[in-house]
Design an enzyme around this catalytic site. Structure first.
Site, PDB file in Angstrom:
ATOM      1  N   ASP A 111      -7.776  -1.289  -4.310  1.00 47.27           N
ATOM      2  CA  ASP A 111      -7.844  -2.708  -3.966  1.00 47.27           C
ATOM      3  C   ASP A 111      -8.938  -3.494  -4.687  1.00 47.27           C
ATOM      4  O   ASP A 111      -9.103  -4.701  -4.432  1.00 47.27           O
ATOM      5  CB  ASP A 111      -7.977  -2.886  -2.451  1.00 47.27           C
ATOM      6  CG  ASP A 111      -6.658  -2.593  -1.760  1.00 47.27           C
ATOM      7  OD1 ASP A 111      -5.612  -2.946  -2.321  1.00 47.27           O
ATOM      8  OD2 ASP A 111      -6.675  -1.993  -0.669  1.00 47.27           O
ATOM      9  N   ASP A 173       2.108  -3.138  -3.124  1.00 45.73           N
ATOM     10  CA  ASP A 173       0.948  -4.042  -3.143  1.00 45.73           C
ATOM     11  C   ASP A 173       0.111  -3.858  -4.418  1.00 45.73           C
ATOM     12  O   ASP A 173      -0.552  -4.777  -4.883  1.00 45.73           O
ATOM     13  CB  ASP A 173       0.024  -3.794  -1.940  1.00 45.73           C
ATOM     14  CG  ASP A 173       0.753  -3.436  -0.661  1.00 45.73           C
ATOM     15  OD1 ASP A 173       1.862  -2.881  -0.731  1.00 45.73           O
ATOM     16  OD2 ASP A 173       0.207  -3.701   0.422  1.00 45.73           O
TER      17      ASP A 173
HETATM   18  N1  GLY Z   1      -2.228  -4.685   0.898  1.00 47.29           N
HETATM   19  C1  GLY Z   1      -2.086  -4.420   2.270  1.00 47.29           C
HETATM   20  C2  GLY Z   1      -1.154  -5.322   2.981  1.00 47.29           C
HETATM   21  O1  GLY Z   1      -0.467  -6.135   2.397  1.00 47.29           O
HETATM   22  O2  GLY Z   1      -1.112  -5.190   4.206  1.00 47.29           O
END
Ligand code: GLY
Length: 393
Positions: A111, A173
């Site tokens: 992330d 994601d």
């Molecule tokens: N990237 C984590 C979510 O979208 O919950």
């Protein structure tokens, strides 16, 4: 004078249109709320915390810089500064961006892209401060250590819950983190970073999508040979359902990859995802938390709506077909109008100073259900600025 049956509906429509708030006024109104809410929000934080959500006991919940969402509050402050040009907001944006300095060295999680691109990335875009670019480039190098060439993707999570047997999990994601790599590739002239981003996007395009262009949430790989072990939807209704925010990340991710590479296959993928979404979204255009959610479990997810709106606006500037371009921008406008309505937009001084209400973080995990989330706010503001740029008001 008698009005014919044919003319009456036209007059009603025209009068409704004339009463509709202009997007210019709507944008001004939302940014006024955002400025008030996010200025007050800063007084709730210390020098190590960022806003996360409202907890079940209704208290304001913060995160450390290591939570995946830590970049959204500084990023939103940069957007508010971009719109208002208020120097006091710029100071808040700078202060909250610098909290994330040590994220540039994180290698245990994917992330880093979300965290740094939203904060330092917007800071650099608006100020040309080279110290910000340095942090972004170091962050990209840290993120690139998670790429395994045997598998052709960046690993998302290191943790494995007891109920799972993941070996090399990759979530949709993760497409969003590629923007950081593409920035650093271009800034440093580093082809390896660009190759990693494109390989990740290509492998994801091959393995994450169903024939109808909906996406699984997670694909687990065998790290020795790159074979797909399983496909799942961890934060959605079921493995075979379409978790709404995952679809939003996919739409945004492939649109962004087309913008940064010019590769036609990324545009085609984004257009196909966009058409699929337009056919699924109805009425207020803000999706339920999962596109296949059962009737009795229908929470809307403002975050998915905001991310889609932002992506639709950018995609509308690239799409080949004029009908697609119109459909995408119309969908985004409807989403923005709904989010700016009192159902979603907070009254100043309420909602623990978040801007939007009604998002869903992780419903199967019973976490963050029907609450404000910092990324809903971030992509809402981004979408409004993008809309303003394409309409040039
Ligand atoms: N990237 C984590 C979510 O979208 O919950």
């Amino acid at each position: 004078m008698r009005i014919s049956k044919l003319v009456l509906p036209l007059l009603v429509t025209l009068s409704a249109c004339s009463q509709q708030e202009s997007m210019e006024n709507l944008t001004e109104r939302v940014f006024r709320v955002a400025q008030q809410q996010y200025t007050a929000m800063d007084t709730r934080l210390d020098n190590q915390t960022l806003p996360q959500t409202i907890a079940v006991d209704s208290s304001f919940k913060t995160s450390t810089i290591y939570w995946w969402c830590s970049g959204f509050y500084p990023g939103s402050l940069w957007y508010i500064y971009e719109y208002t040009q208020d120097p006091s907001i710029k100071l808040l944006a700078e202060k909250n961006t610098l909290k994330l300095d040590s994220i540039q060295y994180v290698t245990h999680d994917h992330d880093v892209g979300f965290q740094l691109n939203c904060s330092y990335g917007n800071g650099y875009r608006l100020t040309n401060n080279e110290a910000y670019a340095k942090v972004l480039c170091q962050g990209a190098k840290s993120l690139s250590t998670r790429f395994n060439p045997q598998v052709g993707v960046i690993r998302s999570w290191d943790f494995v819950p007891k109920s799972k047997d993941w070996k090399y999990p990759v979530i949709i994601d993760n497409m969003m983190n590629l923007e950081l790599l593409m920035f650093a590739a271009s800034k440093l002239g580093n082809d390896t970073l660009r190759h990693i981003a494109c390989t990740h996007a290509n492998t994801t395009l091959k393995n994450h999508f169903r024939n109808d262009y909906t996406s699984y949430h997670l694909v687990d790989y065998d790290s020795d040979n790159g074979q797909v072990r399983s496909k799942q939807t961890v934060q959605g209704y079921s493995d075979e359902s379409a978790w709404s925010r995952g679809q939003a990340w996919a739409l945004y991710g492939y649109t962004m990859m087309y913008r940064t590479t010019g590769e036609k296959k990324y545009l085609q993928q984004a257009e196909n995802i966009g058409r699929m979404l337009v056919s699924h979204l109805s009425n207020d255009c803000i999706p339920y938390w999962d596109l296949n959610t059962p009737e009795n479990n229908k929470y809307h997810d403002a975050s998915a709506g905001a991310i889609m709106a932002s992506a639709f606006i950018e995609l509308s500037t690239f799409a080949n077909d004029c009908n697609d371009r119109k459909a995408f921008v119309l969908m985004a406008e409807k989403q923005l109008r709904t989010l700016a309505s009192p159902i979603y937009l907070a009254e100043p001084g309420t909602n623990c100073n978040f801007i939007l209400k009604h998002s869903v973080g992780n419903l199967p995990g019973n976490s963050e259900v029907d609450v404000p989330l910092s990324y809903a706010d971030y992509y809402f503001l981004e979408a409004l600025l993008r809309y303003q740029k394409i309409k040039q008001f």
